[in-house]
Structures are given as C-alpha cells and as structure tokens.
Design a protein around this motif. Structure first.
Motif, PDB file in Angstrom:
ATOM      1  N   UNK A  50     -67.183 -16.720 -70.319  1.00 52.58           N
ATOM      2  CA  UNK A  50     -68.146 -16.441 -69.257  1.00 52.58           C
ATOM      3  C   UNK A  50     -68.729 -17.760 -68.781  1.00 52.58           C
ATOM      4  N   UNK A  51     -69.248 -17.795 -67.570  1.00 48.04           N
ATOM      5  CA  UNK A  51     -69.779 -19.035 -66.992  1.00 48.04           C
ATOM      6  C   UNK A  51     -70.877 -19.638 -67.867  1.00 48.04           C
ATOM      7  N   UNK A  52     -71.813 -18.811 -68.344  1.00 49.12           N
ATOM      8  CA  UNK A  52     -72.909 -19.319 -69.179  1.00 49.12           C
ATOM      9  C   UNK A  52     -72.387 -19.915 -70.479  1.00 49.12           C
ATOM     10  N   UNK A  53     -71.373 -19.291 -71.050  1.00 48.37           N
ATOM     11  CA  UNK A  53     -70.796 -19.801 -72.302  1.00 48.37           C
ATOM     12  C   UNK A  53     -70.100 -21.136 -72.065  1.00 48.37           C
ATOM     13  N   UNK A  54     -69.366 -21.262 -70.965  1.00 55.21           N
ATOM     14  CA  UNK A  54     -68.699 -22.524 -70.639  1.00 55.21           C
ATOM     15  C   UNK A  54     -69.737 -23.625 -70.466  1.00 55.21           C
ATOM     16  N   UNK A  55     -70.837 -23.329 -69.771  1.00 54.61           N
ATOM     17  CA  UNK A  55     -71.903 -24.321 -69.580  1.00 54.61           C
ATOM     18  C   UNK A  55     -72.490 -24.755 -70.911  1.00 54.61           C
ATOM     19  N   UNK A  56     -72.797 -23.800 -71.782  1.00 61.56           N
ATOM     20  CA  UNK A  56     -73.416 -24.156 -73.059  1.00 61.56           C
ATOM     21  C   UNK A  56     -72.442 -24.919 -73.949  1.00 61.56           C
TER      22      UNK A  56
END
Length: 67
Positions: A50-56
């Motif tokens: 997910x986008x948030x997971x990739x960012x983190x």
C-alpha cells in the motif's frame, strides 16, 4: 527528511536500494533516478505494498543510512 541527498548521490545509492529491495531491476532504478515518488510507486508495484506502507518503508530505510 532531506531526500535531495539521495537524488544527488543516486549512482552510489542505487546499490543500497537494491540491497534493501532486491526485486527492483536495474531498469527500475534507472527510471526512478532518485525520485522518491517513483521509488514509492515501484515498491507498490513490485512488492504489492500500500502507498502508506511504501512511504514508511522508505522512511525506515533512509533513517538507517549512515550519511
């Protein structure tokens, strides 16, 4: 976070990126060219994140680097 450091040293950083995310190809790394949003997109594509997971994950990786 000062992502400019990554962009400015992309040739040196590519190896560290590939160590962390081995599913990224050399072509992927050439297209990413140090752009954080491109890296996020490729991580989502290759790892199904997910986008948030990739960012983190990128934030965590960046924080562990010894600049």
């Amino acid at each position: 976070m000062d992502w400019n450091r990554v962009e400015g040293n992309w040739k040196q950083v590519k190896g560290k990126i590939k160590e962390q995310w081995g599913k990224l190809t050399d072509d992927d790394l050439e297209k990413i060219a140090g752009k954080r949003d491109q890296l996020e997109g490729k991580l989502q594509e290759r790892y199904g994140l997910q986008k948030d997971r990739a960012k983190s994950d990128i934030d965590d990786w960046y924080g562990r680097q010894k600049w």
